[in-house]
Design a protein around this motif. Structure first.
Motif, PDB file in Angstrom:
ATOM      1  N   LYS A  61      50.369 -54.300   7.211  1.00 15.23           N
ATOM      2  CA  LYS A  61      51.273 -55.166   6.453  1.00 15.23           C
ATOM      3  C   LYS A  61      51.839 -56.238   7.384  1.00 15.23           C
ATOM      4  N   GLY A  62      52.037 -57.432   6.864  1.00 13.21           N
ATOM      5  CA  GLY A  62      52.616 -58.505   7.678  1.00 13.21           C
ATOM      6  C   GLY A  62      51.577 -59.354   8.380  1.00 13.21           C
ATOM      7  N   PHE A  63      50.307 -59.083   8.075  1.00  8.69           N
ATOM      8  CA  PHE A  63      49.217 -59.853   8.688  1.00  8.69           C
ATOM      9  C   PHE A  63      48.487 -60.650   7.608  1.00  8.69           C
ATOM     10  N   ALA A  64      47.989 -61.827   7.989  1.00  6.47           N
ATOM     11  CA  ALA A  64      47.061 -62.557   7.122  1.00  6.47           C
ATOM     12  C   ALA A  64      45.666 -62.028   7.420  1.00  6.47           C
ATOM     13  N   HIS A  65      44.805 -62.065   6.416  1.00  6.05           N
ATOM     14  CA  HIS A  65      43.450 -61.502   6.552  1.00  6.05           C
ATOM     15  C   HIS A  65      42.424 -62.447   5.944  1.00  6.05           C
ATOM     16  N   GLY A  66      41.264 -62.492   6.586  1.00  3.63           N
ATOM     17  CA  GLY A  66      40.166 -63.264   6.016  1.00  3.63           C
ATOM     18  C   GLY A  66      38.860 -62.936   6.718  1.00  3.63           C
ATOM     19  N   PHE A  67      37.758 -63.425   6.147  1.00  9.29           N
ATOM     20  CA  PHE A  67      36.462 -63.191   6.779  1.00  9.29           C
ATOM     21  C   PHE A  67      35.485 -64.313   6.471  1.00  9.29           C
ATOM     22  N   LEU A  68      34.509 -64.452   7.360  1.00  7.71           N
ATOM     23  CA  LEU A  68      33.419 -65.432   7.240  1.00  7.71           C
ATOM     24  C   LEU A  68      32.114 -64.655   7.165  1.00  7.71           C
ATOM     25  N   VAL A  69      31.261 -64.984   6.199  1.00 12.67           N
ATOM     26  CA  VAL A  69      30.001 -64.263   6.011  1.00 12.67           C
ATOM     27  C   VAL A  69      28.930 -64.839   6.939  1.00 12.67           C
ATOM     28  N   THR A 105      53.372 -56.796   0.261  1.00 17.27           N
ATOM     29  CA  THR A 105      52.413 -57.136   1.303  1.00 17.27           C
ATOM     30  C   THR A 105      51.488 -55.943   1.555  1.00 17.27           C
ATOM     31  N   GLN A 106      50.217 -56.222   1.741  1.00 14.23           N
ATOM     32  CA  GLN A 106      49.212 -55.160   1.743  1.00 14.23           C
ATOM     33  C   GLN A 106      48.676 -54.875   3.147  1.00 14.23           C
ATOM     34  N   GLY A 107      48.667 -53.602   3.508  1.00 13.90           N
ATOM     35  CA  GLY A 107      47.820 -53.166   4.616  1.00 13.90           C
ATOM     36  C   GLY A 107      46.419 -53.037   4.037  1.00 13.90           C
ATOM     37  N   LYS A 108      45.383 -53.331   4.816  1.00 13.82           N
ATOM     38  CA  LYS A 108      44.010 -53.292   4.301  1.00 13.82           C
ATOM     39  C   LYS A 108      43.097 -52.568   5.279  1.00 13.82           C
ATOM     40  N   LEU A 109      42.275 -51.683   4.688  1.00 11.69           N
ATOM     41  CA  LEU A 109      41.226 -50.994   5.453  1.00 11.69           C
ATOM     42  C   LEU A 109      39.897 -51.551   4.954  1.00 11.69           C
ATOM     43  N   VAL A 110      39.241 -52.350   5.781  1.00 15.68           N
ATOM     44  CA  VAL A 110      38.097 -53.126   5.302  1.00 15.68           C
ATOM     45  C   VAL A 110      36.794 -52.679   5.955  1.00 15.68           C
ATOM     46  N   ARG A 111      35.700 -52.803   5.202  1.00 16.05           N
ATOM     47  CA  ARG A 111      34.359 -52.531   5.755  1.00 16.05           C
ATOM     48  C   ARG A 111      33.312 -53.299   4.978  1.00 16.05           C
ATOM     49  N   VAL A 112      32.149 -53.387   5.576  1.00 14.81           N
ATOM     50  CA  VAL A 112      31.033 -54.119   4.969  1.00 14.81           C
ATOM     51  C   VAL A 112      29.950 -53.111   4.592  1.00 14.81           C
ATOM     52  N   GLU A 136      23.895 -62.597   2.504  1.00  8.71           N
ATOM     53  CA  GLU A 136      24.979 -62.202   1.600  1.00  8.71           C
ATOM     54  C   GLU A 136      25.678 -60.977   2.190  1.00  8.71           C
ATOM     55  N   ALA A 137      26.893 -60.732   1.719  1.00 14.00           N
ATOM     56  CA  ALA A 137      27.657 -59.598   2.243  1.00 14.00           C
ATOM     57  C   ALA A 137      28.460 -58.978   1.105  1.00 14.00           C
ATOM     58  N   GLU A 138      28.453 -57.648   1.094  1.00 13.51           N
ATOM     59  CA  GLU A 138      29.327 -56.927   0.162  1.00 13.51           C
ATOM     60  C   GLU A 138      30.460 -56.325   0.987  1.00 13.51           C
ATOM     61  N   PHE A 139      31.658 -56.532   0.524  1.00  7.91           N
ATOM     62  CA  PHE A 139      32.872 -56.251   1.281  1.00  7.91           C
ATOM     63  C   PHE A 139      33.730 -55.303   0.458  1.00  7.91           C
ATOM     64  N   CYS A 140      34.084 -54.181   1.067  1.00  8.90           N
ATOM     65  CA  CYS A 140      34.870 -53.168   0.338  1.00  8.90           C
ATOM     66  C   CYS A 140      36.149 -52.894   1.111  1.00  8.90           C
ATOM     67  N   TYR A 141      37.263 -52.787   0.419  1.00  7.27           N
ATOM     68  CA  TYR A 141      38.498 -52.499   1.145  1.00  7.27           C
ATOM     69  C   TYR A 141      39.544 -51.805   0.298  1.00  7.27           C
ATOM     70  N   LYS A 142      40.370 -51.052   0.993  1.00  7.99           N
ATOM     71  CA  LYS A 142      41.478 -50.309   0.411  1.00  7.99           C
ATOM     72  C   LYS A 142      42.769 -51.062   0.749  1.00  7.99           C
ATOM     73  N   CYS A 143      43.696 -51.083  -0.225  1.00  5.47           N
ATOM     74  CA  CYS A 143      44.959 -51.809  -0.029  1.00  5.47           C
ATOM     75  C   CYS A 143      46.141 -50.852  -0.209  1.00  5.47           C
ATOM     76  N   THR A 144      47.204 -51.092   0.577  1.00  2.00           N
ATOM     77  CA  THR A 144      48.376 -50.208   0.514  1.00  2.00           C
ATOM     78  C   THR A 144      49.414 -50.670  -0.500  1.00  2.00           C
ATOM     79  N   ASP A 145      49.101 -51.770  -1.211  1.00  3.26           N
ATOM     80  CA  ASP A 145      49.969 -52.151  -2.330  1.00  3.26           C
ATOM     81  C   ASP A 145      49.099 -52.898  -3.349  1.00  3.26           C
ATOM     82  N   TYR A 146      49.727 -53.091  -4.529  1.00  2.00           N
ATOM     83  CA  TYR A 146      48.943 -53.653  -5.634  1.00  2.00           C
ATOM     84  C   TYR A 146      48.842 -55.179  -5.530  1.00  2.00           C
TER      85      TYR A 146
END
Ligand SMILES: Cc1cn([C@H]2C[C@H](O)[C@@H](COP(=O)(O)OP(=O)(O)O[C@H]3O[C@H](C)C(=O)[C@H](O)[C@H]3O)O2)c(=O)[nH]c1=O
Length: 188
Positions: free
Chosen positions: A116-124, A70-77, A128-138
């Protein structure tokens, strides 16, 4: 001197991160990640994978999680604007089933940490949107899971994006939140 402001949300562990932006006649500079400062704010898991996606207005990617790894995510646009959502899927959590959302854009330069342990999603919300994120697992395609973006139990209040939503076939078929057993998140 800290270069980031960490803002708590209604869900413990889910943080909005505001970077210090250094503007000048050329444009701007900002640090987007700094291990020591993030660790001091409680973000200590090592990031092992960076992702980037591009989506058009109305695309809704989510709500996803991985049952294993399960992935922790650090997200940005980095271009455009999205409404980004985290849902607590940890059965032992006081905020199990609760969600929080934040608008991320290249203008506000905000980041969002989804543990970790959270569901994640986004609406544009932009053309258009470019979305970049780091994950704590593969990435582990065998462990993919998800809940419907419009799940009646979670009841995310998605903002108006000015058009119909565009979902992947996979995202049209998630089991309802109430029908799922999230025991694999008991340990987070
Ligand atoms: C996630 C991922 C996907 N892929 C491949 C698999 C597919 O051939 C293609 C598109 O995958 P998918 O439709 O799952 O992409 P998204 O719908 O953007 O999924 C992501 O959406 C939400 C916002 C998330 O938080 C997750 O990171 C992730 O679930 O990229 C990879 O090769 N590596 C990866 O880490």
């Amino acid at each position: 001197m800290g270069k980031f402001t960490f803002v708590e949300t209604g869900l413990p562990g889910v943080l909005v991160i505001e970077p210090t932006v250094f503007g000048d006649a050329r444009g701007y500079f900002m640090e987007t990640f700094q291990k020591e400062e993030f660790a001091a704010a409680g973000i200590t898991d090592e990031f092992v994978q960076d992702n980037q996606s591009k989506s058009s207005r109305g695309v809704l990617r989510g709500l996803h999680f991985q049952k294993e790894h399960t992935q922790g995510k650090l997200v940005r646009v980095t271009k455009g604007e999205v409404f980004d959502v985290a849902v607590d899927c940890r059965p032992n959590s006081a905020t199990f089933g609760k969600w929080v959302g934040v608008t991320l854009s290249d203008e506000n330069k905000k980041q969002f940490y989804v543990p970790k342990g959270f569901a994640h999603g986004f609406l544009v919300l932009s053309d258009e949107a470019e979305f970049c994120y780091k994950c704590t697992d593969y990435y582990d395609p065998t462990a993919e899971g998800g809940i419907p973006y419009n799940d009646p139990t979670v009841n995310v209040e998605w903002p108006d994006c000015g058009c119909e939503y565009l979902l992947s076939e996979k995202d049209k078929k998630h089991e309802p939140f109430a029908a799922q057993n999230f025991e694999y998140f008991n340990k987070w």
